[in-house]
Scaffold this motif. Structure first.
Motif, PDB file in Angstrom:
ATOM      1  N   ALA A  39       0.816  -1.218   0.070  1.00  0.00           N
ATOM      2  CA  ALA A  39      -0.084   0.107   0.044  1.00  0.00           C
ATOM      3  C   ALA A  39       0.938   1.211   0.086  1.00  0.00           C
ATOM      4  O   ALA A  39       0.660   2.284  -0.638  1.00  0.00           O
ATOM      5  N   SER A  42       2.408   1.822  -3.530  1.00  0.00           N
ATOM      6  CA  SER A  42       1.450   2.279  -4.661  1.00  0.00           C
ATOM      7  C   SER A  42       1.391   3.761  -4.258  1.00  0.00           C
ATOM      8  O   SER A  42       1.130   4.474  -5.454  1.00  0.00           O
ATOM      9  N   PHE A  80      -1.505  -1.571  -6.398  1.00  0.00           N
ATOM     10  CA  PHE A  80      -2.621  -1.639  -5.498  1.00  0.00           C
ATOM     11  C   PHE A  80      -3.474  -2.855  -5.789  1.00  0.00           C
ATOM     12  O   PHE A  80      -3.924  -3.630  -4.891  1.00  0.00           O
TER      13      PHE A  80
END
Length: 80
Positions: A39, A42, A80
């Motif tokens: 996360a 991304s 993602f």
């Protein structure tokens, strides 16, 4: 006849490229010691894409900034 002068890249392009390289290098170094999850990567890739898009929007003659912007957005979407 006068010799033609070579065009130099704009100063904005040099600053954006340099800052992006320094930030990415720092993040890769931090990742070696403290692994980051997907996360965070991304978000980082999307932020780099926004930086290139912002550089393009500052001077629309530098359309070459759109290519790395789209690439970083695509990488962020894939991660993602």
């Amino acid at each position: 006849m006068e010799p033609q002068r070579e065009k130099k890249p704009s100063q904005d392009a040099n600053w954006v490229g340099g800052i992006v390289l320094i930030v990415l290098g720092g993040l890769f170094l931090v990742n070696q010691f403290f692994p980051l999850n997907e996360a965070i990567w991304s978000v980082v890739m999307a932020a780099v894409g926004v930086a290139f898009l912002g550089a393009y929007l500052m001077n629309r003659q530098n359309w070459g900034f759109l290519i790395p912007a789209y690439v970083f957005f695509a990488i962020a979407a894939l991660i993602f």
